[in-house]
Design a protein around this motif. Structure first.
Motif, PDB file in Angstrom:
ATOM      1  N   PHE A 107      45.232  49.535  39.141  1.00 55.82           N
ATOM      2  CA  PHE A 107      45.007  48.189  38.614  1.00 55.82           C
ATOM      3  C   PHE A 107      43.772  48.273  37.720  1.00 55.82           C
ATOM      4  N   VAL A 108      43.972  48.012  36.443  1.00 58.79           N
ATOM      5  CA  VAL A 108      42.915  48.247  35.463  1.00 58.79           C
ATOM      6  C   VAL A 108      42.459  46.924  34.858  1.00 58.79           C
ATOM      7  N   VAL A 109      41.148  46.697  34.852  1.00 59.88           N
ATOM      8  CA  VAL A 109      40.557  45.504  34.241  1.00 59.88           C
ATOM      9  C   VAL A 109      39.802  45.936  32.986  1.00 59.88           C
ATOM     10  N   ALA A 145      36.797  47.912  35.336  1.00 62.08           N
ATOM     11  CA  ALA A 145      37.030  48.087  36.782  1.00 62.08           C
ATOM     12  C   ALA A 145      38.412  48.694  36.996  1.00 62.08           C
ATOM     13  N   ARG A 146      38.566  49.339  38.140  1.00 67.34           N
ATOM     14  CA  ARG A 146      39.829  50.023  38.438  1.00 67.34           C
ATOM     15  C   ARG A 146      40.027  49.991  39.958  1.00 67.34           C
ATOM     16  N   ALA A 147      41.264  49.738  40.381  1.00 67.69           N
ATOM     17  CA  ALA A 147      41.577  49.708  41.817  1.00 67.69           C
ATOM     18  C   ALA A 147      42.790  50.588  42.086  1.00 67.69           C
ATOM     19  N   ARG A 148      42.682  51.412  43.127  1.00 66.08           N
ATOM     20  CA  ARG A 148      43.775  52.302  43.478  1.00 66.08           C
ATOM     21  C   ARG A 148      44.619  51.782  44.633  1.00 66.08           C
ATOM     22  N   ASN A 167      50.544  37.730  33.686  1.00 67.86           N
ATOM     23  CA  ASN A 167      51.300  38.114  34.882  1.00 67.86           C
ATOM     24  C   ASN A 167      51.048  39.560  35.288  1.00 67.86           C
ATOM     25  N   TYR A 168      49.939  40.138  34.828  1.00 73.78           N
ATOM     26  CA  TYR A 168      49.674  41.539  35.149  1.00 73.78           C
ATOM     27  C   TYR A 168      49.413  41.711  36.646  1.00 73.78           C
ATOM     28  N   ILE A 169      48.754  40.732  37.253  1.00 77.66           N
ATOM     29  CA  ILE A 169      48.425  40.843  38.677  1.00 77.66           C
ATOM     30  C   ILE A 169      49.699  40.912  39.506  1.00 77.66           C
ATOM     31  N   SER A 170      50.635  39.990  39.249  1.00 74.75           N
ATOM     32  CA  SER A 170      51.882  39.992  40.033  1.00 74.75           C
ATOM     33  C   SER A 170      52.717  41.238  39.734  1.00 74.75           C
ATOM     34  N   ARG A 171      52.713  41.707  38.472  1.00 76.30           N
ATOM     35  CA  ARG A 171      53.491  42.909  38.148  1.00 76.30           C
ATOM     36  C   ARG A 171      52.947  44.124  38.876  1.00 76.30           C
ATOM     37  N   TRP A 172      51.615  44.214  38.990  1.00 74.22           N
ATOM     38  CA  TRP A 172      51.024  45.347  39.705  1.00 74.22           C
ATOM     39  C   TRP A 172      51.429  45.313  41.180  1.00 74.22           C
ATOM     40  N   LEU A 173      51.459  44.134  41.764  1.00 72.81           N
ATOM     41  CA  LEU A 173      51.881  43.995  43.156  1.00 72.81           C
ATOM     42  C   LEU A 173      53.363  44.323  43.310  1.00 72.81           C
ATOM     43  N   TYR A 174      54.192  43.820  42.379  1.00 71.10           N
ATOM     44  CA  TYR A 174      55.614  44.133  42.441  1.00 71.10           C
ATOM     45  C   TYR A 174      55.848  45.637  42.337  1.00 71.10           C
ATOM     46  N   GLY A 175      55.103  46.277  41.456  1.00 67.52           N
ATOM     47  CA  GLY A 175      55.280  47.709  41.262  1.00 67.52           C
ATOM     48  C   GLY A 175      54.969  48.513  42.504  1.00 67.52           C
ATOM     49  N   ARG A 176      54.178  47.955  43.390  1.00 69.01           N
ATOM     50  CA  ARG A 176      53.843  48.635  44.644  1.00 69.01           C
ATOM     51  C   ARG A 176      54.704  48.160  45.805  1.00 69.01           C
ATOM     52  N   GLY A 177      55.722  47.362  45.503  1.00 64.61           N
ATOM     53  CA  GLY A 177      56.623  46.895  46.549  1.00 64.61           C
ATOM     54  C   GLY A 177      56.053  45.787  47.400  1.00 64.61           C
TER      55      GLY A 177
END
Length: 972
Positions: free
Chosen positions: A308-310, A320-323, A347-357
């Motif tokens: 997750f890249v800010v 910032a970056r979150a693994r 919608n980047y936040i929700s897409r990152w969550l979706y991508g991780r299931g």
């Protein structure tokens, strides 16, 4: 993924077979891939060297999920073979695999290839075979996994064999890598399994109609589209019928529905880049030398794959970056308002969550929009609360293995070591599972129901501690408790454990309870309730100091296994001291800091069986005892509030002003937060202060539990506001339901009794002193089975003559007739003094040891509450001090009346041993008696300053009937 490719018929000549076997290791790769996905039974591959051999195989066996054929496979060409194969196995997809050659692809186009479902370009890499298998499995399972389970979709639109043979292996590699990253947030194998199953599905369309249908069906699940610009409209159209801007039409359709959905256009014409920019979508040139890298970068950036890249909205610099989810929560809290607004709008936040299931919170994040700067703080707080709740809920029901590399503040229940959890921790793990099974975490509005954050140190570290420090000699030694404790505290914990505890304390923000969890604790007929020590330590910001406090507390609990009271209990239960093993439970204490103390608003014990129902209560209604502050007041027998969860408004102790002033809680326990207050001591309450209720007005949460006496009107007012003395009545909660305590207890007791298949007792704590808009916390601290055998006895009292009784009562529990008792040990009324109950306990301990040595049982009779930790309420014995008593009687004096011992650790041990229990109160219940004069007139077999033992020549007639509550002790 319910439907899988299990058997593959592979048609290839010897050269291709050798290439697959020696260079590509196809079977090994497939096996490894399935292992990574936590799927069993990877596809079995059956080989045929030619199309004719393959036809013979199919005539004998058509149970294949996929047929893959190379191009050069014998006299019967692949086109004729595919048609014959379709007749033999009409539902089996057939894939033609061929090296890229314009001549071959011309022949394919000119031949009847109706029997071939897909054509792929073979470049001597097994990646494409994995992609083929996964593509077909995704197609088979998309409807179920996406529409029912919420899995996401990547839509690939491409009609060029060469390019989709390049894109698909790349996409699957990225997806599987992403899935592997997402699994790191999982706490156990089951969650890993679910995360792996939740990977995005890839659906491929080769014409506009197919792309349109896929999009319409799965539009709510699509996280991104990769599309060619020119392709045919209908399936089966010839290449010359291609619509050169079909991809642009598709892009406009998608962007019209969802302007934020990532869309990557790819074309062999550089001029199309301007069109893509005009549409606000991505673009890659098909003939770029870095095509695969560009596609990978776009997917990672726009589909929410990878970290997750800010970025700084002004400069584009990564800030910032979150693994993982733990870092994600921290990044959301710390990023700038402008960055948060930009990421939410895209919608980047929700897409990152979706991508991780992580569909649950992805769905909650997706609709969030920030319409003005004033909304940002609220949205951020809401986001953080959703993330936090999700992370905690993931920990419910899970016992995670402690991993120093991944341990964080949302791992709610973890274990260090592979040994036994011990009885108490086992019960907590069961509670953790039950709360998740019945979805109780947020069932009640503005309340969170959960076990405290817990770390269990398994029994293997106890064994290592004893062995590595040479402490086995303690088992057979005559050392005092203080000497044993000194030896243990001076010893060293295993280094591996110390290193793990250092990681643990870095994530702790509250005081800790260091609790025993021996192998024998909390079993049905030997609960060991309160036998071993529980120490509480404050939280300090100094890591080294915190670790020292924690280590000292752990070693002190270890030492308590060998204390005299523990030895006595173990002997009484016919267990062997050398076989006892101790695990340790580390728990965050429920509550809040106030005035240098830490304590919960409410602590209590609830039982599903009420041995002493009042009025129209029944035993099955259950009973609870609650106190303001720490639960020591309840489990040690202090004066607290008793009520039935079924009838919370009907509390005898608060039924009149006089009773409220005399019968409610007089003192509360709190943890002193000064680290130097925790000293090496056999008293595990060394740093707990008992504060009079009259001094509790300074505490914030006091107002939530008190009523005020109105002198002017001589009545009790259920409010803290008026002037006047305060009394702990919990009226706001029990009468006006400002907190659903009764509802929670009723449901928990009902569920636990159903799951355990017997009566249960639970210990709990509640924190109402929380920040505005934060939920109240209900922590379940412990569960243990309770014996209700004393309610099952059947006695015909019409045939019993109770005249001349030594003891008669209408308030008792027991197994019915008790035989083999010829001795009564009783406290002398003339010598009874509430200031000397500790001396009485010492005398009784000595006498009990003599009775044990002689193999004799006895009936024990005294005044006040046996086993009370408050000496002024009764004799503070441990269960091991009176272990030979078969009947235990608590009597009242005219100026000394105490409620029955229900809900204490002592009471739990007593009922579990099936000892009869009798409460005698002739001042409240007519006809009850204890004839002390007759016993005083008999010669004493043993006598001290405070107690007497009298012996009878025949067995006493003892009947303690839990079913009717009646009890009788008399000479035969």
């Amino acid at each position: 993924m319910a439907r899988r490719i299990r058997r593959i018929l592979l048609v290839c000549n010897n050269y291709d077979s050798f290439s697959l076997e020696e260079d590509g290791h196809i079977e090994a790769q497939i096996t490894q891939d399935y292992a990574e996905l936590n799927l069993s039974n990877p596809p079995a591959i059956v080989r045929a060297e030619s199309t004719l051999e393959a036809i013979e195989v199919l005539r004998k066996d058509t149970h294949f999920d996929l047929i893959i054929t190379m191009y050069n496979v014998g006299k019967l060409d692949v086109f004729g073979f595919s048609l014959q194969a379709k007749e033999l196995a009409p539902g089996t997809p057939i894939v033609l695999l061929s090296s890229f050659s314009r001549e071959i692809y011309r022949r394919i186009a000119e031949s009847d290839h109706a029997g071939i479902d897909y054509v792929f370009c073979w470049n001597n890499s097994t990646d494409v075979l994995i992609a083929i298998i996964k593509l077909l499995e995704d197609k088979l399972n998309a409807e179920h996994d996406c529409l029912q389970m919420g899995a996401r979709v990547i839509l690939l639109v491409e009609d060029s064999v060469r390019y989709y043979s390049t894109y698909l292996p790349l996409l699957y590699k990225l997806v599987l890598q992403q899935n592997s990253e997402a699994v790191r947030d999982a706490l156990n194998e089951e969650q890993q399994f679910q995360r792996k199953r939740a990977r995005p599905k890839i659906l491929m369309a080769t014409c506009y109609d197919e792309a349109y249908d896929y999009y319409q069906k799965y539009k709510s699940n699509v996280i991104g589209v990769i599309s060619d610009i020119g392709f045919v409209i209908h399936k089966g159209d010839k290449p010359e019928q291609e619509k050169i801007d079909a991809g642009i039409d598709l892009c406009r359709l998608v962007r019209n529905d969802n302007p934020m959905l990532p869309f990557l256009m790819q074309s062999s014409q550089e001029s199309m880049r301007a069109v893509a920019e005009q549409l606000g979508v991505g673009f890659v040139h098909k003939r770029s030398k870095t095509l695969t890298q560009e596609v990978s970068d776009y997917i990672g950036r726009e589909f929410g794959f990878g970290d997750f890249v800010v970025t700084d909205p002004a400069t584009g610099r990564v800030t910032a970056r979150a693994r993982n989810l733990y870092e994600f929560e921290q990044v959301i809290a710390a990023m700038s308002d402008r960055a948060l607004r930009e990421l939410a709008d895209k919608n980047y936040i929700s897409r990152w969550l979706y991508g991780r299931g992580i569909f649950a919170i992805g769905d909650m994040f997706r609709p969030i929009r920030i319409h003005s700067d004033e909304d940002i703080a609220h949205v951020r707080e809401m986001n953080l609360r959703m993330i936090r709740d999700y992370r905690i809920s993931q920990g419910l029901g899970v016992v995670a293995n402690f991993d120093p590399a991944t341990y964080n503040d949302a791992i709610w229940f973890a274990r260090i070591g592979k040994g036994s959890l011990g009885g108490k921790a086992r019960g907590l793990a069961f509670l953790n599972h039950i709360l998740q099974k019945y979805d109780l975490y947020d069932k009640w509005e503005d309340v969170r129901v959960l076990v405290p954050r817990t770390l269990v140190i398994t029994t293997e570290f106890f064994d290592r501690f004893i062995r590595e420090n040479g402490l086995k000699y303690v088992i057979n030694s005559d050392l005092s408790d203080a000497e044993i404790l000194s030896e243990f505290v001076a010893s060293t914990l295993p280094q591996e454990l110390t290193d793990a505890l250092r990681i643990f304390v870095r994530h702790v923000r509250k005081p800790l309870a260091v609790r025993s969890s021996s192998k024998l604790e909390d079993s049905y007929y030997q609960p060991f309730a309160g036998v071993y020590s529980t120490y509480m330590i404050p939280h300090t910001e100094n890591e080294d100091q915190q670790l020292r406090l924690l280590s000292k507390a752990i070693k002190s609990v270890y030492a308590s296994v060998y204390f005299a009271s523990s030895r006595g209990y173990i002997t009484a239960t016919a267990n062997v001291l050398s076989e006892e093993k101790m695990a340790i439970v580390l728990q965050e204490i429920c509550g809040s800091e106030d005035q240098g103390y830490f304590f919960p608003t409410i602590s209590g014990v609830a039982r599903s069986v009420n041995f002493y129902p009042l009025g129209y209560e029944t035993p099955e209604d259950g009973v609870a005892k609650i106190a303001f502050g720490l639960g020591k007041a309840v489990v040690d027998g202090d004066q607290v509030l008793r009520f039935s969860p079924k009838y919370p408004r009907n509390v005898l102790q608060t039924s009149t002003p006089d009773l409220t002033m005399t019968e409610t809680q007089q003192g509360m326990f709190a943890l002193d937060l000064q680290p130097d207050k925790f000293k090496t001591s056999v008293d595990d309450a060394v740093n707990l202060d008992r504060i009079p209720i009259t001094d509790c007005g300074r505490f914030r949460s006091f107002a939530k539990v008190v009523s005020t006496y109105d002198y002017e009107n001589m009545r009790m007012v259920d409010s803290p506001a008026p002037q006047g003395p305060k009394f702990v009545t919990f009226a706001h909660i029990l009468k006006y339901n400002t907190f659903p305590l009764s509802a929670i207890l009723i449901e928990l007791l009902d569920i636990m009794q159903k799951e355990v298949k017997c009566g249960v007792e639970i210990e709990f704590a509640v924190n109402l002193d929380v920040a505005p808009d934060s939920p109240a916390i209900f922590n379940v601290l412990q569960v243990r089975p309770i014996s209700s055998d004393g309610l099952g006895a059947e006695v015909d009292w019409s045939k019993i003559d109770d005249s001349g009784a030594l003891v008669r009562s209408g308030s008792a529990i027991g197994p019915g007739w008790i035989s083999g008792v010829r001795d009564i040990v009783y406290l002398k009324e003339s010598a009874f003094d509430v200031m000397k109950t500790q001396e009485m306990a010492a005398e009784l301990k000595e006498l009990n040891a003599q009775m044990r040595t002689a193999g004799l049982n006895y009936a024990l009779i005294g005044y006040g509450r046996w086993g009370s930790s408050i000496p002024s309420l009764g004799v503070p014995v441990q269960w091991g001090d009176i272990s030979e008593a078969r009947a235990i009687v608590e009597c009242c004096l005219e100026n000394f009346r105490v409620d029955p011992s229900q809900g204490t650790h002592f009471f739990q041990n007593m009922t579990s041993f099936n000892a009869g229990y009798v409460n005698v109160n002739p001042y409240a219940r007519e006809g009850e008696c204890f004839d002390t004069a007759r016993l005083d007139a008999m010669p004493a077999a043993f006598e001290t300053e405070f107690l007497r033992q009298v012996h009878f020549e025949q067995d006493l007639q003892i009947c303690i009937d839990g079913r009717t509550g009646k009890a009788l002790i008399k000479e035969k």
